[in-house]
Design a protein around this motif. Structure first.
Motif, short mmCIF file in Angstrom:
data_model
loop_
_atom_site.label_atom_id
_atom_site.label_comp_id
_atom_site.label_asym_id
_atom_site.label_seq_id
_atom_site.Cartn_x
_atom_site.Cartn_y
_atom_site.Cartn_z
N ILE A 257 -5.45 0.55 5.21
CA ILE A 257 -5.12 1.59 4.23
C ILE A 257 -5.03 2.95 4.92
O ILE A 257 -4.10 3.73 4.71
N LYS A 258 -6.00 3.22 5.79
CA LYS A 258 -6.02 4.51 6.51
C LYS A 258 -4.76 4.69 7.35
O LYS A 258 -4.22 5.79 7.46
N GLU A 259 -4.32 3.59 7.95
CA GLU A 259 -3.13 3.68 8.81
C GLU A 259 -1.84 3.76 7.99
O GLU A 259 -0.87 4.37 8.42
N GLY B 102 -4.82 10.19 6.97
CA GLY B 102 -5.48 8.93 7.33
C GLY B 102 -6.98 9.06 7.55
O GLY B 102 -7.67 8.07 7.77
N GLU B 103 -7.52 10.30 7.44
CA GLU B 103 -8.97 10.49 7.57
C GLU B 103 -9.59 10.49 6.18
O GLU B 103 -8.95 10.85 5.19
N VAL B 104 -10.89 10.09 6.10
CA VAL B 104 -11.57 9.98 4.81
C VAL B 104 -12.60 11.10 4.67
O VAL B 104 -13.39 11.34 5.60
N TYR B 105 -12.59 11.78 3.53
CA TYR B 105 -13.52 12.89 3.29
C TYR B 105 -14.27 12.66 1.98
O TYR B 105 -13.68 12.42 0.95
N GLY B 106 -15.61 12.77 2.04
CA GLY B 106 -16.44 12.58 0.84
C GLY B 106 -17.18 13.85 0.48
O GLY B 106 -17.87 13.91 -0.54
N ARG C 244 -6.51 9.54 -3.43
CA ARG C 244 -7.77 8.81 -3.59
C ARG C 244 -7.40 7.37 -3.89
O ARG C 244 -6.86 7.07 -4.97
N PRO C 245 -7.67 6.43 -2.97
CA PRO C 245 -7.33 5.03 -3.24
C PRO C 245 -8.07 4.53 -4.48
O PRO C 245 -9.14 5.04 -4.82
N SER C 246 -7.49 3.56 -5.18
CA SER C 246 -8.15 2.96 -6.34
C SER C 246 -9.56 2.50 -5.94
O SER C 246 -9.74 1.93 -4.87
N TYR C 247 -10.52 2.76 -6.81
CA TYR C 247 -11.95 2.43 -6.61
C TYR C 247 -12.55 3.15 -5.40
O TYR C 247 -13.67 2.83 -4.98
N ILE D 126 0.85 -1.20 0.00
CA ILE D 126 0.00 0.00 0.00
C ILE D 126 0.88 1.24 0.00
O ILE D 126 0.70 2.16 -0.80
N ILE D 127 1.88 1.23 0.88
CA ILE D 127 2.79 2.38 0.99
C ILE D 127 3.52 2.61 -0.32
O ILE D 127 3.66 3.73 -0.79
N LYS D 128 3.95 1.51 -0.95
CA LYS D 128 4.69 1.62 -2.22
C LYS D 128 3.82 2.23 -3.34
O LYS D 128 4.28 3.08 -4.09
N GLU D 129 2.56 1.76 -3.43
CA GLU D 129 1.63 2.30 -4.43
C GLU D 129 1.54 3.82 -4.34
O GLU D 129 1.52 4.52 -5.35
N VAL D 130 1.47 4.32 -3.10
CA VAL D 130 1.26 5.76 -2.88
C VAL D 130 2.58 6.51 -3.02
O VAL D 130 2.65 7.54 -3.70
#
Ligand code: NI
Length: 356
Positions: A265-267, A349-353, A255-258, A232-236
């Motif tokens: 992922i958040k962590e 690490g927080e999610v916003y929509g 923005r994570p895939s999909y 996950i870290i590598k992707e980002v």
């Protein structure tokens, strides 16, 4: 229940069932089909519609097949071709606009062809309008009649705001969207894929020059919910570095895939995670009218709208929806601007929509 009541009851049931069937048949949507070839000689990616109507589909299939064959015969060195479309249906007339991008001998060509097919009468009413241009897709500018509605540079925090976001690029359609946004003097956020940056650096530079925000949409677009922390870290991280190498700044948002995320992922991602609250479903409909109405029917202050800068129908939709939003009093901003002007501090690490 008496015999006559029973009869009436059965008739009512039959009528309701028939009405339901008729409405289902009338609502049949188009199906988006794909054709894909990658070999030593060429790369072909085609999106085309299937209307479940032989009159229309035969002509579409003829055009698609001819286009593919024509391309295959012309190719001598490695070349590519992309074909996608936008469509609308008005009073039984189906209009399909095909957009074709291909390179032959290092020249990039963009063609568009409009089919007007009256599905009630005959096939003779097909109209071809052909535009043939030789242009560099990275520098493409489109000619459109822009209205006099422009957004001011200075954002008024008392007025409504909305963030347009574009995922999965850059590709040959991205520059067209950039030109439209630039003409209206608005900004947006492009969540780019690390794997698509190489060869498209000019497009990222243009995003930066036009004041767009570049966000991170992972390197490979693989689903990350099943990956371990390291991957996950590598992707980002890889994508952050690639963006930095082009524009000299790291992206602020991911923005994570999909749009899929979990606790891991958040962590693992040390950045604010941005999803959306209006999904235009542009990848599914390939219909600029539908894309626009999905936005205009739902939009409100602080919304984050999901689109994809890789489709021709989305390009057309952006050209329609930007002046519409501005005329309804919306200021069109990037994600980071939206939260900044709404006085919301984004946390890693927080999610916003949505903002607010
Ligand atoms: Ni995506």
């Amino acid at each position: 229940m008496g015999e006559s009541m029973k009869k009436i009851f059965i008739i009512v049931i039959i009528v309701i069932t028939m009405l339901l069937l008729v409405s289902i048949l009338n609502n049949k949507d188009i199906i988006n089909k794909k054709y894909y070839v990658n070999n030593d000689k060429y790369f072909i990616l085609v999106d085309y519609p299937c209307f479940n109507d032989k009159n229309i589909d035969n002509h579409i299939n003829d055009y698609v097949n001819n286009t593919i064959n024509e391309f295959k015969y012309k190719v001598d060195t490695y070349s590519y071709m992309y074909l996608d479309y936008d469509y609308s249906i008005n009073n039984n007339v189906v209009e399909v606009i095909f957009y074709k991008y291909f390179n032959i001998n290092n020249k990039v060509n963009i063609d568009s062809i409009v089919f007007n097919i009256n599905n009630k009468v005959n096939i003779d009413s097909i109209v071809f309008n052909i535009n043939n241009n030789n242009i560099d897709i990275k520098e493409v500018s489109i000619t459109t009649n822009y209205s006099n509605i422009y957004q001011n540079d200075i954002i008024d925090t008392n007025k409504k705001m909305v963030a347009l976001t574009f995922d999965d690029g850059p590709n040959y359609n991205t520059s067209k969207i950039l030109e439209i946004l630039n003409k209206y003097n608005v900004s947006a956020t492009f969540f780019v894929l690390g794997s698509k940056i190489s060869g498209n650096e000019k497009i990222l530079e243009k995003m930066d020059k036009y004041g767009m925000e570049i966000g991170n949409h992972t390197y490979s677009h693989k689903l990350m919910t099943k990956m371990d922390n390291e991957h996950i870290i590598k992707e980002v991280k890889d994508t952050n570095e690639l963006i930095y190498n082009v524009i000299g700044r790291y992206p602020k948002v991911v923005r994570p895939s999909y749009g899929s995320f979990n606790k891991k992922i958040k962590e693992s991602i040390n950045m604010p995670i941005i999803i959306w609250n209006i999904d235009t479903l542009d990848w599914k409909s390939h219909n600029s009218t539908k894309i626009v109405s999905r936005i205009m029917n739902k939009v409100s202050d602080g919304d984050i709208i999901l689109m994809h800068d890789i489709y021709s129908a989305t390009v057309k939709a952006v050209d329609i929806v930007v002046p519409k939003l501005i005329s309804e009093g919306y200021q069109i901003v990037s994600v980071s601007e939206l939260f900044y002007y709404k006085n919301i501090e984004l946390e890693n690490g927080e999610v916003y929509g949505k903002a607010g």
